[in-house]
Write a protein that holds these residues in place. Sequence first.
Motif, mmCIF file in Angstrom:
data_model
loop_
_atom_site.group_PDB
_atom_site.id
_atom_site.type_symbol
_atom_site.label_atom_id
_atom_site.label_comp_id
_atom_site.label_asym_id
_atom_site.label_seq_id
_atom_site.Cartn_x
_atom_site.Cartn_y
_atom_site.Cartn_z
ATOM 1 N N THR A 262 43.902 -23.418 24.767
ATOM 2 C CA THR A 262 44.104 -22.815 23.519
ATOM 3 C C THR A 262 42.961 -23.543 22.440
ATOM 4 O OG1 THR A 262 45.787 -24.068 22.543
ATOM 5 C CG2 THR A 262 46.354 -21.976 23.765
ATOM 6 N N GLY A 263 42.681 -22.875 21.558
ATOM 7 C CA GLY A 263 41.794 -23.341 20.490
ATOM 8 C C GLY A 263 42.277 -24.511 19.669
ATOM 9 N N GLN A 267 40.679 -27.907 19.735
ATOM 10 C CA GLN A 267 40.209 -28.587 18.224
ATOM 11 C C GLN A 267 40.777 -29.955 18.181
ATOM 12 O OE1 GLN A 267 41.604 -28.467 15.163
ATOM 13 N NE2 GLN A 267 39.975 -29.562 14.172
ATOM 14 N N TYR A 324 37.975 -20.344 26.768
ATOM 15 C CA TYR A 324 39.106 -20.867 26.286
ATOM 16 C C TYR A 324 39.839 -19.670 25.505
ATOM 17 C CZ TYR A 324 37.159 -25.545 26.701
ATOM 18 O OH TYR A 324 36.730 -26.810 27.019
ATOM 19 N N ILE A 326 40.444 -18.600 22.084
ATOM 20 C CA ILE A 326 40.170 -19.017 20.776
ATOM 21 C C ILE A 326 40.291 -18.010 19.718
ATOM 22 C CG2 ILE A 326 38.330 -19.820 19.291
ATOM 23 C CD1 ILE A 326 36.976 -21.384 21.674
ATOM 24 N N ASP A 327 41.393 -18.067 18.771
ATOM 25 C CA ASP A 327 41.545 -17.126 17.645
ATOM 26 C C ASP A 327 40.509 -17.389 16.452
ATOM 27 O OD1 ASP A 327 42.440 -19.398 16.041
ATOM 28 O OD2 ASP A 327 44.592 -18.849 16.265
ATOM 29 N N TYR A 330 40.544 -21.076 14.717
ATOM 30 C CA TYR A 330 40.049 -22.353 15.449
ATOM 31 C C TYR A 330 38.672 -21.995 15.737
ATOM 32 C CZ TYR A 330 44.430 -24.717 15.072
ATOM 33 O OH TYR A 330 45.517 -25.374 14.653
ATOM 34 N N GLY A 331 38.477 -20.643 15.880
ATOM 35 C CA GLY A 331 36.884 -20.307 15.980
ATOM 36 C C GLY A 331 35.983 -21.020 14.924
ATOM 37 N N LEU A 334 35.889 -24.745 15.319
ATOM 38 C CA LEU A 334 35.170 -24.994 16.506
ATOM 39 C C LEU A 334 33.602 -24.609 16.590
ATOM 40 C CD1 LEU A 334 37.834 -24.469 19.257
ATOM 41 C CD2 LEU A 334 36.739 -26.739 18.617
ATOM 42 N N PRO A 338 35.217 -16.194 18.638
ATOM 43 C CA PRO A 338 36.623 -16.184 19.004
ATOM 44 C C PRO A 338 36.774 -15.133 20.140
ATOM 45 C CG PRO A 338 36.602 -15.700 16.564
ATOM 46 C CD PRO A 338 35.129 -15.885 17.272
#
Length: 445
Positions: A262-263, A267, A324, A326-327, A330-331, A334, A338
């Motif tokens: 997960t993101g 992160q 990954y 990634i929503d 967190y996109g 990072l 996403p």
Amino acid sequence: MSTTNTTNLADAARQAVDLARKKGASEAAANASRARSVEVQWRDGQLEKISEATTRNLSVQLYVDGRYSAVSTSDLRPEALERFITDSIAMTRVLARDEYRRLPEPELYLGRAQVDLSLEDPRQAELTAEQRQRFVQQLEAAARAADGKGAILSVTTGFGDTLRETYRASSNGFEGGMRGTQFSASADVSVRDSDGRRPEESDYSVARFLENLTDAATLGRRAGERALGRLGATKGASAVLPMAVDNRAAGRLVSMLLGPMTGAAIQQKRSFLDGKLGEQIGSEWLALSDEPHLKRGLGSRLFDGEGLAAQPLPLFEGGVLRSYFIDSYYGRKLKARPTTGGPSNLSWKLGNKSRDALLEDLKEGILVTGFLGGNSSAVTGDFSFGIQGFRVRGGKLAEPVGEMNISGNQLDLWKRLVAVGDDPFLHSALRTPTLVFEGVQFAGV
């Protein structure tokens, strides 16, 4: 406000978003949902519980002056909703600012597939109390019929069905709804062992359509046989052996692999997979993707929880980590595009052998049919699980074993994957097949 159908759910979601904007939110999104569930439980020849419940909920994501909160309520009366939104915005204003919190970029909503996922079974509305009760009775009868020696002490069976509806709306252009049914059945069996122990085992089935649910006779018999198979279980000797994991149990191993993808985990540096995109994580047999558009899939969807258009996503190809989860939040953190916040349905590159054929190839080892307790560290990849199952000798199942442990590290374990079955477990969104690993450390006596 009535939410008896998706149209009314859409009205509730839109009204919440409009109210939030009028009360001072710069952005807002709302999810309105409704579920009707019926559950029947039967125990040792008697009806133990029957319940029917209808629930509704409205969850709202608020973005106010660079601050964010997520709140929910079940009171959808207009006057109550206005007060709820007003109070929630006031609460949000006192939270800390977070520059990364905002709705997804509208471009991420685009590309939604125009496909029929076949998630709703019209038979669910036609089920009667008599049919549900007959199913659980047949489950118990089938479980007890597997017992030729009177070892079964107790049988508990259950049947449930649910219709769930959701609708999401956001202030930057997203709207979408889904309806789906789900049926579940289970049988839990306890038996009396010769030494006084009372081992328990179970089996279950979950499906979108009633016709895809395992029939009562088969499911009950399997639960009875699984419980009887625990009689005489002993702790095997410590050894390094090949390990086969049956398709129902293999989901536990796969879940411990997906969590660190997960993101949030990446992160926050809480993942042993951080920085390993494009690297070899497992053997060539580790090949799976996320497939949101499978018809009747338990995890199927056209969009994810924040409205991102659902697309197939390669996860591992020949053991190489490709993506990954990634929503949008967190996109941004990072600086990565996403993908989606979490998995839908897993699709595996399957082998061409059944579980029995894989055991013949295994010759000597242990078949794991269940994991008992234990833990796995997302940070280091270290794991330790209790297991139960059967010793395999000469390619055939031999004596039952239990009270044993396996331990190791995921970066080593997945490289030891040497075979995958042709038998995905269709009663879970993970859809895991039988998995075979070489050289696994078992701790026993």
